[in-house]
Write a protein that holds these residues in place. Structure first.
Motif, mmCIF file in Angstrom:
data_model
loop_
_atom_site.group_PDB
_atom_site.id
_atom_site.type_symbol
_atom_site.label_atom_id
_atom_site.label_comp_id
_atom_site.label_asym_id
_atom_site.label_seq_id
_atom_site.Cartn_x
_atom_site.Cartn_y
_atom_site.Cartn_z
ATOM 1 N N LEU A 1 -24.570 -23.506 -16.044
ATOM 2 C CA LEU A 1 -24.164 -22.386 -16.742
ATOM 3 C C LEU A 1 -22.994 -21.880 -15.913
ATOM 4 C CD1 LEU A 1 -27.296 -22.402 -19.047
ATOM 5 C CD2 LEU A 1 -24.823 -23.555 -19.546
ATOM 6 N N ARG A 2 -24.118 -21.267 -14.893
ATOM 7 C CA ARG A 2 -23.201 -19.730 -14.142
ATOM 8 C C ARG A 2 -21.870 -20.859 -13.439
ATOM 9 N NH1 ARG A 2 -28.276 -19.674 -12.142
ATOM 10 N NH2 ARG A 2 -27.638 -20.867 -10.063
ATOM 11 N N ASP A 3 -21.955 -21.992 -12.995
ATOM 12 C CA ASP A 3 -20.695 -22.471 -12.771
ATOM 13 C C ASP A 3 -19.332 -22.992 -13.946
ATOM 14 O OD1 ASP A 3 -22.097 -22.664 -10.296
ATOM 15 O OD2 ASP A 3 -21.800 -25.670 -10.845
ATOM 16 N N ILE A 4 -19.730 -23.036 -14.995
ATOM 17 C CA ILE A 4 -18.816 -22.732 -16.291
ATOM 18 C C ILE A 4 -18.328 -21.690 -15.875
ATOM 19 C CG2 ILE A 4 -18.735 -23.045 -18.791
ATOM 20 C CD1 ILE A 4 -21.277 -25.570 -18.393
ATOM 21 N N LEU A 5 -19.709 -20.399 -16.458
ATOM 22 C CA LEU A 5 -19.139 -19.179 -17.028
ATOM 23 C C LEU A 5 -18.032 -18.479 -15.557
ATOM 24 C CD1 LEU A 5 -22.381 -17.857 -18.846
ATOM 25 C CD2 LEU A 5 -20.291 -18.372 -20.007
ATOM 26 N N LYS A 6 -18.807 -18.812 -14.264
ATOM 27 C CA LYS A 6 -17.754 -18.645 -12.887
ATOM 28 C C LYS A 6 -16.376 -18.933 -13.150
ATOM 29 C CE LYS A 6 -18.119 -18.250 -8.104
ATOM 30 N NZ LYS A 6 -17.908 -19.401 -6.453
ATOM 31 N N ASP A 7 -16.010 -20.487 -13.642
ATOM 32 C CA ASP A 7 -15.087 -20.758 -13.803
ATOM 33 C C ASP A 7 -14.081 -20.042 -15.327
ATOM 34 O OD1 ASP A 7 -15.040 -22.223 -11.609
ATOM 35 O OD2 ASP A 7 -15.449 -23.898 -13.455
ATOM 36 N N SER A 8 -14.930 -19.481 -15.825
ATOM 37 C CA SER A 8 -14.499 -19.776 -17.560
ATOM 38 C C SER A 8 -15.333 -18.092 -17.878
ATOM 39 C CB SER A 8 -14.029 -20.514 -18.270
ATOM 40 O OG SER A 8 -13.466 -21.466 -18.004
ATOM 41 N N PRO A 9 -14.998 -17.061 -17.695
ATOM 42 C CA PRO A 9 -16.016 -15.309 -17.806
ATOM 43 C C PRO A 9 -15.618 -15.221 -19.138
ATOM 44 C CG PRO A 9 -14.679 -15.153 -15.804
ATOM 45 C CD PRO A 9 -13.971 -16.408 -16.174
ATOM 46 N N SER A 10 -13.996 -16.065 -19.561
ATOM 47 C CA SER A 10 -14.289 -15.494 -21.653
ATOM 48 C C SER A 10 -15.124 -15.974 -21.745
ATOM 49 C CB SER A 10 -12.784 -15.825 -21.783
ATOM 50 O OG SER A 10 -12.750 -17.158 -21.363
ATOM 51 N N LEU A 11 -15.981 -17.019 -21.574
ATOM 52 C CA LEU A 11 -16.740 -17.876 -22.059
ATOM 53 C C LEU A 11 -18.154 -17.228 -22.848
ATOM 54 C CD1 LEU A 11 -16.013 -21.795 -21.332
ATOM 55 C CD2 LEU A 11 -15.457 -20.300 -23.402
ATOM 56 N N GLN A 12 -18.539 -16.149 -22.004
ATOM 57 C CA GLN A 12 -19.476 -15.564 -22.599
ATOM 58 C C GLN A 12 -19.897 -14.804 -23.418
ATOM 59 O OE1 GLN A 12 -20.266 -12.217 -19.226
ATOM 60 N NE2 GLN A 12 -19.908 -13.643 -17.671
ATOM 61 N N ASN A 13 -18.882 -14.528 -23.913
ATOM 62 C CA ASN A 13 -19.432 -14.004 -25.617
ATOM 63 C C ASN A 13 -19.267 -15.451 -26.164
ATOM 64 O OD1 ASN A 13 -18.666 -11.175 -24.859
ATOM 65 N ND2 ASN A 13 -16.020 -11.846 -25.543
ATOM 66 N N TYR A 14 -18.977 -16.576 -26.002
ATOM 67 C CA TYR A 14 -19.189 -17.855 -26.994
ATOM 68 C C TYR A 14 -20.706 -18.161 -26.703
ATOM 69 C CZ TYR A 14 -18.843 -21.911 -28.175
ATOM 70 O OH TYR A 14 -19.322 -23.433 -29.743
ATOM 71 N N LEU A 15 -20.824 -18.309 -25.735
ATOM 72 C CA LEU A 15 -22.594 -17.867 -25.159
ATOM 73 C C LEU A 15 -23.880 -17.264 -25.848
ATOM 74 C CD1 LEU A 15 -24.805 -19.631 -21.928
ATOM 75 C CD2 LEU A 15 -25.143 -16.991 -22.622
ATOM 76 N N LEU A 16 -23.021 -15.891 -25.759
ATOM 77 C CA LEU A 16 -23.649 -14.765 -27.023
ATOM 78 C C LEU A 16 -23.670 -15.491 -28.583
ATOM 79 C CD1 LEU A 16 -23.075 -11.853 -25.806
ATOM 80 C CD2 LEU A 16 -25.142 -13.106 -24.611
ATOM 81 N N GLU A 17 -22.269 -16.294 -28.600
ATOM 82 C CA GLU A 17 -21.948 -16.855 -30.579
ATOM 83 C C GLU A 17 -22.915 -17.799 -30.685
ATOM 84 O OE1 GLU A 17 -18.082 -17.300 -31.444
ATOM 85 O OE2 GLU A 17 -17.478 -15.839 -30.460
ATOM 86 N N ILE A 18 -23.165 -18.539 -29.523
ATOM 87 C CA ILE A 18 -23.788 -19.615 -29.806
ATOM 88 C C ILE A 18 -25.273 -20.089 -29.315
ATOM 89 C CG2 ILE A 18 -22.027 -21.293 -29.634
ATOM 90 C CD1 ILE A 18 -23.195 -21.992 -27.270
ATOM 91 N N TYR A 19 -25.675 -18.662 -29.162
ATOM 92 C CA TYR A 19 -27.486 -18.872 -28.822
ATOM 93 C C TYR A 19 -28.091 -19.396 -30.047
ATOM 94 C CZ TYR A 19 -30.986 -15.911 -26.194
ATOM 95 O OH TYR A 19 -32.022 -15.372 -25.589
ATOM 96 N N THR A 20 -28.330 -18.158 -31.021
ATOM 97 C CA THR A 20 -29.574 -18.315 -31.533
ATOM 98 C C THR A 20 -29.223 -20.418 -32.290
ATOM 99 O OG1 THR A 20 -29.124 -16.433 -32.470
ATOM 100 C CG2 THR A 20 -30.424 -17.542 -33.743
ATOM 101 N N ASP A 21 -28.244 -21.037 -32.271
ATOM 102 C CA ASP A 21 -27.569 -21.973 -32.438
ATOM 103 C C ASP A 21 -28.751 -22.878 -31.653
ATOM 104 O OD1 ASP A 21 -26.718 -21.837 -35.209
ATOM 105 O OD2 ASP A 21 -24.611 -21.735 -34.878
ATOM 106 N N CYS A 22 -28.263 -22.800 -30.452
ATOM 107 C CA CYS A 22 -28.709 -23.834 -29.853
ATOM 108 C C CYS A 22 -29.787 -23.317 -29.397
ATOM 109 C CB CYS A 22 -28.090 -23.013 -27.698
ATOM 110 S SG CYS A 22 -26.633 -23.561 -28.030
ATOM 111 N N TYR A 23 -30.574 -22.489 -29.982
ATOM 112 C CA TYR A 23 -32.438 -22.173 -29.761
ATOM 113 C C TYR A 23 -32.997 -22.710 -30.713
ATOM 114 C CZ TYR A 23 -37.349 -20.544 -29.774
ATOM 115 O OH TYR A 23 -38.311 -20.295 -30.095
ATOM 116 N N GLN A 24 -32.197 -23.508 -31.892
ATOM 117 C CA GLN A 24 -32.363 -23.887 -33.178
ATOM 118 C C GLN A 24 -32.536 -24.412 -32.756
ATOM 119 O OE1 GLN A 24 -34.171 -22.365 -35.042
ATOM 120 N NE2 GLN A 24 -34.536 -20.088 -35.049
ATOM 121 N N GLU A 25 -31.294 -25.593 -32.290
ATOM 122 C CA GLU A 25 -31.522 -26.370 -31.972
ATOM 123 C C GLU A 25 -32.355 -27.547 -31.065
ATOM 124 O OE1 GLU A 25 -28.289 -30.119 -29.706
ATOM 125 O OE2 GLU A 25 -27.332 -28.362 -31.315
#
Length: 147
Positions: A90-114
Protein backbone atom coordinates in the motif's frame (compact mmCIF):
# COMPACT_ATOMS: atom_id res chain seq x y z
CA UNK A 1 1.71 1.56 -40.37
CA UNK A 2 -1.79 2.57 -41.28
CA UNK A 3 -4.55 2.71 -38.67
CA UNK A 4 -5.91 -0.76 -39.49
CA UNK A 5 -2.52 -2.46 -39.09
CA UNK A 6 -1.84 -0.59 -35.82
CA UNK A 7 -5.10 -1.86 -34.31
CA UNK A 8 -4.22 -5.30 -35.53
CA UNK A 9 -0.86 -4.97 -33.81
CA UNK A 10 -2.63 -3.92 -30.60
CA UNK A 11 -4.89 -6.95 -30.79
CA UNK A 12 -2.21 -9.42 -31.86
CA UNK A 13 0.85 -8.40 -29.80
CA UNK A 14 0.25 -5.95 -26.99
CA UNK A 15 3.93 -5.81 -25.95
CA UNK A 16 5.02 -4.98 -29.49
CA UNK A 17 2.23 -2.38 -29.73
CA UNK A 18 3.68 -0.67 -26.62
CA UNK A 19 7.19 -0.61 -28.13
CA UNK A 20 5.80 0.73 -31.40
CA UNK A 21 3.68 3.39 -29.68
CA UNK A 22 6.55 4.61 -27.47
CA UNK A 23 8.83 4.75 -30.48
CA UNK A 24 6.31 6.89 -32.39
CA UNK A 25 5.79 9.21 -29.42
CA UNK A 26 9.53 9.69 -28.97
CA UNK A 27 9.93 10.38 -32.68
CA UNK A 28 6.99 12.81 -32.43
CA UNK A 29 5.14 10.87 -35.12
CA UNK A 30 1.86 11.80 -33.52
CA UNK A 31 -0.23 11.24 -36.61
CA UNK A 32 0.89 7.57 -36.58
CA UNK A 33 -0.10 6.90 -32.95
CA UNK A 34 -3.04 4.61 -32.18
CA UNK A 35 -4.70 7.25 -29.98
CA UNK A 36 -7.90 5.35 -29.20
CA UNK A 37 -6.10 2.39 -27.68
CA UNK A 38 -3.46 4.57 -26.03
CA UNK A 39 -6.15 6.63 -24.28
CA UNK A 40 -7.96 3.46 -23.22
CA UNK A 41 -4.74 2.00 -21.78
CA UNK A 42 -3.90 5.17 -19.85
CA UNK A 43 -7.41 5.29 -18.38
CA UNK A 44 -7.14 1.65 -17.36
CA UNK A 45 -3.90 2.34 -15.46
CA UNK A 46 -5.74 4.59 -13.02
CA UNK A 47 -8.52 2.07 -12.57
CA UNK A 48 -5.98 -0.70 -11.97
CA UNK A 49 -4.29 1.27 -9.19
CA UNK A 50 -7.63 1.92 -7.52
CA UNK A 51 -8.60 -1.76 -7.70
CA UNK A 52 -5.22 -2.73 -6.28
CA UNK A 53 -5.57 -0.24 -3.45
CA UNK A 54 -9.03 -1.61 -2.61
CA UNK A 55 -7.84 -5.22 -2.69
CA UNK A 56 -4.80 -4.50 -0.52
CA UNK A 57 -6.74 -2.48 2.05
CA UNK A 58 -9.36 -5.23 2.32
CA UNK A 59 -6.59 -7.81 2.82
CA UNK A 60 -5.01 -5.62 5.49
CA UNK A 61 -8.28 -5.41 7.41
CA UNK A 62 -8.96 -9.14 7.04
CA UNK A 63 -5.65 -10.14 8.56
CA UNK A 64 -5.77 -7.48 11.26
CA UNK A 65 -9.21 -8.72 12.29
CA UNK A 66 -8.04 -12.33 12.36
CA UNK A 67 -4.96 -11.42 14.36
CA UNK A 68 -6.99 -9.56 16.98
CA UNK A 69 -10.11 -11.73 17.22
CA UNK A 70 -9.30 -15.29 16.15
CA UNK A 71 -7.64 -17.31 18.95
CA UNK A 72 -5.31 -19.37 16.76
CA UNK A 73 -1.75 -18.46 17.86
CA UNK A 74 -0.19 -20.88 15.38
CA UNK A 75 -1.46 -18.63 12.58
CA UNK A 76 -0.45 -15.27 14.08
CA UNK A 77 3.01 -15.14 12.50
CA UNK A 78 1.57 -15.69 9.00
CA UNK A 79 -1.08 -13.05 9.55
CA UNK A 80 1.56 -10.62 10.85
CA UNK A 81 3.70 -11.25 7.76
CA UNK A 82 0.70 -10.64 5.50
CA UNK A 83 -0.08 -7.39 7.35
CA UNK A 84 3.52 -6.18 7.04
CA UNK A 85 3.72 -7.12 3.33
CA UNK A 86 0.33 -5.54 2.59
CA UNK A 87 1.26 -2.32 4.38
CA UNK A 88 4.44 -2.16 2.30
CA UNK A 89 2.50 -2.72 -0.93
CA UNK A 90 0.00 0.00 0.00
CA UNK A 91 2.84 2.41 0.80
CA UNK A 92 4.40 1.66 -2.60
CA UNK A 93 1.14 2.41 -4.41
CA UNK A 94 0.68 5.67 -2.51
CA UNK A 95 4.33 6.64 -3.04
CA UNK A 96 3.84 6.30 -6.80
CA UNK A 97 0.43 8.01 -6.73
CA UNK A 98 0.06 10.21 -3.62
CA UNK A 99 -3.26 11.56 -4.89
CA UNK A 100 -4.77 8.14 -4.18
CA UNK A 101 -4.58 8.84 -0.44
CA UNK A 102 -7.94 10.58 -0.74
CA UNK A 103 -9.34 7.56 -2.55
CA UNK A 104 -8.06 5.28 0.21
CA UNK A 105 -10.03 7.32 2.73
CA UNK A 106 -13.12 7.16 0.49
CA UNK A 107 -13.04 3.36 0.32
CA UNK A 108 -11.91 2.81 3.92
CA UNK A 109 -15.33 1.88 5.33
CA UNK A 110 -16.33 -0.23 2.32
CA UNK A 111 -13.08 -2.18 2.51
CA UNK A 112 -13.60 -2.80 6.21
CA UNK A 113 -17.13 -4.06 5.58
CA UNK A 114 -15.93 -6.37 2.81
CA UNK A 115 -13.13 -7.67 5.03
CA UNK A 116 -15.59 -8.18 7.88
CA UNK A 117 -17.94 -10.19 5.67
CA UNK A 118 -15.04 -12.32 4.43
CA UNK A 119 -13.68 -13.19 7.88
CA UNK A 120 -17.15 -13.85 9.26
CA UNK A 121 -17.55 -16.56 6.62
CA UNK A 122 -14.21 -18.06 7.58
CA UNK A 123 -14.32 -17.76 11.39
CA UNK A 124 -16.89 -17.67 14.16
CA UNK A 125 -15.43 -14.86 16.26
CA UNK A 126 -16.78 -11.65 17.84
CA UNK A 127 -15.64 -9.27 15.10
CA UNK A 128 -16.76 -5.65 15.57
CA UNK A 129 -19.29 -4.31 13.07
CA UNK A 130 -17.73 -0.87 13.19
CA UNK A 131 -14.12 -0.35 12.14
CA UNK A 132 -11.91 0.52 15.07
CA UNK A 133 -8.65 0.69 13.11
CA UNK A 134 -7.01 4.06 12.70
CA UNK A 135 -8.03 6.03 9.65
CA UNK A 136 -4.75 7.92 9.85
CA UNK A 137 -2.94 6.67 6.76
CA UNK A 138 0.54 6.79 8.29
CA UNK A 139 -0.56 4.74 11.30
CA UNK A 140 -2.55 2.34 9.17
CA UNK A 141 0.40 1.63 6.92
CA UNK A 142 3.22 1.47 9.47
CA UNK A 143 2.02 0.12 12.80
CA UNK A 144 2.13 -3.57 13.62
CA UNK A 145 -0.98 -3.17 15.77
CA UNK A 146 -3.38 -1.16 13.62
CA UNK A 147 -5.47 0.21 16.48
Amino acid sequence: MNKISVKTLYEQDFALWIVDTVSKLKAEEFNQVDWDNLIEEIESLGKKDKRELKNRLTTLFEHALKLQYVPLPDFYRGWEVTIKRTQSQLRDILKDSPSLQNYLLEIYTDCYQEALENVQIEYDAPFPDICHFSSDIDSLLTKKNLQ
